[in-house]
Design a protein around this motif. Structure first.
Motif, PDB file in Angstrom:
ATOM      1  N   ASN A 123       0.849  -1.074  -0.046  1.00  0.00           N
ATOM      2  CA  ASN A 123      -0.152   0.194  -0.013  1.00  0.00           C
ATOM      3  C   ASN A 123       0.708   1.157  -0.064  1.00  0.00           C
ATOM      4  N   ARG A 124       1.957   1.219  -0.826  1.00  0.00           N
ATOM      5  CA  ARG A 124       2.739   2.377  -0.924  1.00  0.00           C
ATOM      6  C   ARG A 124       1.938   3.550  -1.922  1.00  0.00           C
ATOM      7  N   ARG A 125       1.090   3.414  -2.343  1.00  0.00           N
ATOM      8  CA  ARG A 125       0.478   4.261  -3.252  1.00  0.00           C
ATOM      9  C   ARG A 125      -1.172   4.482  -2.980  1.00  0.00           C
ATOM     10  N   LEU A 126      -1.707   5.718  -3.001  1.00  0.00           N
ATOM     11  CA  LEU A 126      -3.337   5.771  -2.833  1.00  0.00           C
ATOM     12  C   LEU A 126      -3.893   5.340  -3.823  1.00  0.00           C
ATOM     13  N   ARG A 127      -3.375   5.410  -5.242  1.00  0.00           N
ATOM     14  CA  ARG A 127      -4.157   4.827  -6.510  1.00  0.00           C
ATOM     15  C   ARG A 127      -3.923   3.407  -6.669  1.00  0.00           C
ATOM     16  N   HIS A 128      -5.043   2.723  -7.384  1.00  0.00           N
ATOM     17  CA  HIS A 128      -4.845   1.377  -7.554  1.00  0.00           C
ATOM     18  C   HIS A 128      -3.600   0.958  -8.345  1.00  0.00           C
ATOM     19  N   THR A 129      -3.197   0.055  -8.246  1.00  0.00           N
ATOM     20  CA  THR A 129      -2.060  -0.292  -9.278  1.00  0.00           C
ATOM     21  C   THR A 129      -2.649  -0.885 -10.569  1.00  0.00           C
ATOM     22  N   PRO A 130      -2.165  -0.336 -11.653  1.00  0.00           N
ATOM     23  CA  PRO A 130      -2.884  -1.101 -12.906  1.00  0.00           C
ATOM     24  C   PRO A 130      -2.460  -2.534 -13.052  1.00  0.00           C
ATOM     25  N   VAL A 131      -3.163  -3.418 -12.343  1.00  0.00           N
ATOM     26  CA  VAL A 131      -2.641  -4.790 -12.440  1.00  0.00           C
ATOM     27  C   VAL A 131      -2.794  -5.525 -13.663  1.00  0.00           C
ATOM     28  N   PHE A 132      -4.040  -5.312 -14.368  1.00  0.00           N
ATOM     29  CA  PHE A 132      -4.003  -6.136 -15.679  1.00  0.00           C
ATOM     30  C   PHE A 132      -2.934  -5.919 -16.669  1.00  0.00           C
ATOM     31  N   TRP A 133      -2.864  -4.507 -16.682  1.00  0.00           N
ATOM     32  CA  TRP A 133      -1.424  -3.962 -17.726  1.00  0.00           C
ATOM     33  C   TRP A 133      -0.399  -4.728 -17.389  1.00  0.00           C
ATOM     34  N   ASN A 134       0.111  -4.342 -16.132  1.00  0.00           N
ATOM     35  CA  ASN A 134       1.513  -4.976 -15.480  1.00  0.00           C
ATOM     36  C   ASN A 134       1.467  -6.478 -15.673  1.00  0.00           C
ATOM     37  N   LEU A 135       0.300  -7.520 -15.475  1.00  0.00           N
ATOM     38  CA  LEU A 135       0.343  -8.681 -15.465  1.00  0.00           C
ATOM     39  C   LEU A 135       0.597  -8.961 -17.173  1.00  0.00           C
ATOM     40  N   LEU A 136      -0.009  -8.111 -18.008  1.00  0.00           N
ATOM     41  CA  LEU A 136       0.095  -8.383 -19.703  1.00  0.00           C
ATOM     42  C   LEU A 136       1.437  -8.363 -19.815  1.00  0.00           C
ATOM     43  N   LEU A 137       2.220  -7.079 -19.385  1.00  0.00           N
ATOM     44  CA  LEU A 137       3.796  -6.993 -19.548  1.00  0.00           C
ATOM     45  C   LEU A 137       4.572  -8.051 -19.330  1.00  0.00           C
ATOM     46  N   SER A 138       4.220  -8.428 -17.913  1.00  0.00           N
ATOM     47  CA  SER A 138       5.209  -9.663 -17.392  1.00  0.00           C
ATOM     48  C   SER A 138       5.000 -10.860 -17.968  1.00  0.00           C
ATOM     49  N   ASN A 139       3.888 -11.295 -18.277  1.00  0.00           N
ATOM     50  CA  ASN A 139       3.656 -12.438 -19.106  1.00  0.00           C
ATOM     51  C   ASN A 139       4.159 -12.479 -20.458  1.00  0.00           C
ATOM     52  N   GLY A 140       3.590 -11.150 -20.971  1.00  0.00           N
ATOM     53  CA  GLY A 140       4.164 -11.048 -22.339  1.00  0.00           C
ATOM     54  C   GLY A 140       5.524 -11.108 -22.654  1.00  0.00           C
ATOM     55  N   THR A 141       6.283 -10.457 -21.708  1.00  0.00           N
ATOM     56  CA  THR A 141       7.675 -10.718 -21.712  1.00  0.00           C
ATOM     57  C   THR A 141       8.355 -12.065 -21.651  1.00  0.00           C
ATOM     58  N   LEU A 142       7.596 -12.945 -20.574  1.00  0.00           N
ATOM     59  CA  LEU A 142       8.144 -14.197 -20.328  1.00  0.00           C
ATOM     60  C   LEU A 142       7.836 -15.156 -21.567  1.00  0.00           C
ATOM     61  N   ILE A 143       6.802 -15.045 -22.107  1.00  0.00           N
ATOM     62  CA  ILE A 143       6.385 -15.725 -23.197  1.00  0.00           C
ATOM     63  C   ILE A 143       7.119 -15.546 -24.354  1.00  0.00           C
ATOM     64  N   ALA A 144       7.604 -14.294 -24.708  1.00  0.00           N
ATOM     65  CA  ALA A 144       8.570 -13.813 -25.850  1.00  0.00           C
ATOM     66  C   ALA A 144       9.773 -14.616 -25.544  1.00  0.00           C
ATOM     67  N   LEU A 145      10.409 -14.648 -24.173  1.00  0.00           N
ATOM     68  CA  LEU A 145      11.420 -15.548 -23.894  1.00  0.00           C
ATOM     69  C   LEU A 145      11.379 -16.987 -24.114  1.00  0.00           C
ATOM     70  N   ILE A 146      10.146 -17.470 -23.958  1.00  0.00           N
ATOM     71  CA  ILE A 146       9.956 -18.889 -23.928  1.00  0.00           C
ATOM     72  C   ILE A 146      10.009 -19.573 -25.319  1.00  0.00           C
ATOM     73  N   VAL A 147       9.421 -18.580 -26.197  1.00  0.00           N
ATOM     74  CA  VAL A 147       9.408 -18.991 -27.555  1.00  0.00           C
ATOM     75  C   VAL A 147      10.631 -18.641 -28.199  1.00  0.00           C
ATOM     76  N   PHE A 148      11.556 -17.624 -27.860  1.00  0.00           N
ATOM     77  CA  PHE A 148      12.818 -17.640 -28.310  1.00  0.00           C
ATOM     78  C   PHE A 148      13.608 -18.962 -27.837  1.00  0.00           C
ATOM     79  N   ALA A 149      13.337 -19.319 -26.353  1.00  0.00           N
ATOM     80  CA  ALA A 149      14.213 -20.360 -26.107  1.00  0.00           C
ATOM     81  C   ALA A 149      13.829 -21.794 -26.802  1.00  0.00           C
ATOM     82  N   LEU A 150      12.544 -22.029 -26.953  1.00  0.00           N
ATOM     83  CA  LEU A 150      11.794 -23.205 -27.672  1.00  0.00           C
ATOM     84  C   LEU A 150      12.139 -23.201 -29.074  1.00  0.00           C
ATOM     85  N   TYR A 151      12.604 -22.148 -29.581  1.00  0.00           N
ATOM     86  CA  TYR A 151      12.957 -22.375 -31.040  1.00  0.00           C
ATOM     87  C   TYR A 151      14.196 -22.960 -31.331  1.00  0.00           C
TER      88      TYR A 151
END
Length: 515
Positions: A123-151
């Motif tokens: 609770n370091r901030r008063l506003r709500h954290t943009p959870v969905f957007w940050n989940l999208l960025l995190s998992n999207g980055t990991l997906i890109a790394l996985i696709v690169f590794a599985l190649y």
């Protein structure tokens, strides 16, 4: 990595004229021994919220994996989609015992990305954290790394779409669990006011009234305004009015929404907050003018609201993390030894004089230590200092100057790339510095500020890089620099350190603000 120390004049002497205070800085500034500082219940609550979120995120990943296995084995094969291949080993045991190996390997980088993107800020901030957007960025980055590794992976049992499918679904499952957990927490706070952190609101103006109305309508997550007082006009009024209100309201945070307070009044209020180990939300004109890329993004009435966590936990710090940094510095010194040798040769060939520059600096609690740099100026730089003092382009304890005639050819390159700071790995290895922290300033130049608010930057260990290195480097003014350093001292975490290191690397790569 560009606190230009060779041009600080008197501070470049042997350091014998400067002495560090005998009493600890915390006690000297706040007027109370560190061991007597009270606990802050809100800090423990924030840690529990972070643990709750991390547990929910693990469950979200588990549900995503389970759902993917179910879809792959029992749903998708019956759809006969032309772009979907059939598993070569379509058995449940293969996914359970083979797939989890890949999932477990993915957990550390996934949660690292979650941390960097602010999903564990509590609770370091008063506003709500943009959870969905940050989940999208995190998992999207990991997906890109996985696709690169599985190649490059010829093992075909899992297929190239299985793991990416897990993390696509993980965005949804984790978001749903986060939403549900936050909803339950918000409902609990509505029913039990003890679950909301009491706040002392200092100031009576439009912005303060806006915060008060938000609190009454339960629109500020985790906080409630317990008391409101008009901003004191004198230091004496602060000492007389604020402590009794803190005791009465049991406030765990002070919210300062009056930016017309004189500096000495603000300094006194800050000392009172530190003495009670209370966090501060403050609207400061000086801070608004500095772009802090690591701030938590709260705004009231269009003004930035800066969060300063209770200082006690940052000052005590983490001994284990310090030991790890010393080990990393030792390893870096060994690996970079060829670079050191090359730079030493280039410096000696470029101009006469030693390859290293040594200077006495103040560290944590104003303890003096000798800081090392590669020499980037001519050997008689200090003798020429008096001639250039009038051309100082900075203020306070800093001397900054574009096109300084004392800088050597190789020195200009070292400064642009920050390679001149590499010898400070020795200071980190010796425990005098950290990788991230306020840049250490020369003793003589810092002495005039021993009794001012800027000295709070000395409450934590100095570092090789810091926030203002990522926010203008040599273009930052002294007061702006000090405010950023103090913000760091209050909000220091390993997550923040990693973010600063990453951004510093980007800044150094493009040599922004260095001279």
């Amino acid at each position: 990595m560009n606190s230009r120390s060779e041009n600080h004049g008197p501070g470049a002497t042997s350091g014998k004229t400067a002495s560090c205070p005998e009493s600890p800085l915390f006690e000297r500034y706040y007027g109370i021994p560190l061991k007597d500082a009270p606990e802050n219940p809100a800090a423990h609550s924030i840690r529990r919220i972070i643990l709750l979120h991390a547990t929910g995120d693990l469950l979200g990943l588990f549900f995503a994996y389970t759902l993917t296995v179910f879809l792959r084995l029992f749903v998708l094969p019956h759809l006969h989609l032309p772009f979907l291949t059939t598993p070569s080993v379509p058995h449940l045991t293969t996914y359970v015992f083979g797939g989890w190996y890949y999932i477990l390997l993915s957990i550390p980088p996934l949660f690292f990305l979650y941390s960097i993107l602010g999903l564990y800020s509590g609770n370091r901030r008063l506003r709500h954290t943009p959870v969905f957007w940050n989940l999208l960025l995190s998992n999207g980055t990991l997906i890109a790394l996985i696709v690169f590794a599985l190649y490059f992976d010829r093992n075909t049992w899992h297929m190239r779409s299985f793991l990416p499918m897990v993390f696509v679904l993980n965005i949804l499952t984790t978001f749903v669990l986060r939403w549900y957990g936050n909803s339950v927490l918000a409902e609990a706070r509505l029913k039990d006011v003890r679950l909301r952190y009491p706040v002392l609101l200092v100031g009576k103006n439009a912005n303060a009234d806006l915060i008060r109305s938000f609190s009454d309508e339960h629109r500020i997550k985790g906080y409630k305004v317990a008391e409101q007082v008009e901003a004191p006009k004198t230091p004496e009024a602060v000492r007389e009015v604020i402590p009794p209100l803190l005791e009465k309201s049991k406030a765990q945070f002070i919210m300062l929404l009056d930016d017309t307070m004189p500096q000495e009044v603000w300094d006194t209020l800050w000392k009172v907050a530190g003495r009670h180990n209370i966090g501060v939300f403050a609207s400061l004109p000086a801070y608004v003018n500095v772009v802090n890329p690591f701030a938590y993004g709260d705004f009231v009435g269009g003004k930035a609201l800066s969060h300063f966590a209770p200082i006690l936990y940052s000052v005590r710090g983490s001994k284990r993390r310090a030991q790890l940094e010393k080990l990393l510095a030792g390893i870096a010194l060994v690996l970079l030894s060829p670079v050191f040798l090359l730079l030493i040769i280039l410096i000696r060939l470029d101009s006469p004089g030693p390859a290293f520059f040594k200077q006495w600096r103040y560290g944590k609690d104003n303890k003096r230590f000798q800081m090392y740099k590669f020499r980037s100026m001519c050997a008689d730089a200090e003798a020429k200092m008096k001639e250039l003092r009038g051309r100082n382009e900075s203020d306070g304890a800093l001397f900054k100057m574009h096109d300084d005639p004392r800088v050597t050819k190789i020195g200009r390159f070292l400064r642009k790339t920050s390679l001149d700071e590499l010898p400070q790995l020795v200071n980190i290895w010796r425990g005098e510095m950290r990788f991230v922290g306020p840049r250490p300033l020369p003793c003589k130049d810092l002495d005039p500020y021993m009794d001012s608010w800027q000295i709070q930057r000395q409450l934590v260990e100095p570092g090789l890089t810091c926030i203002w290195q990522c926010s203008g480097r040599s273009d930052i003014r002294f007061n702006m620099m000090s405010l950023l350093d103090i913000w760091y001292a209050h909000n220091r975490t390993w997550i923040l350190d990693v973010r600063i290191v990453i951004r510093t690397a980007w800044t150094v790569l493009f040599s922004r603000g260095a001279y």
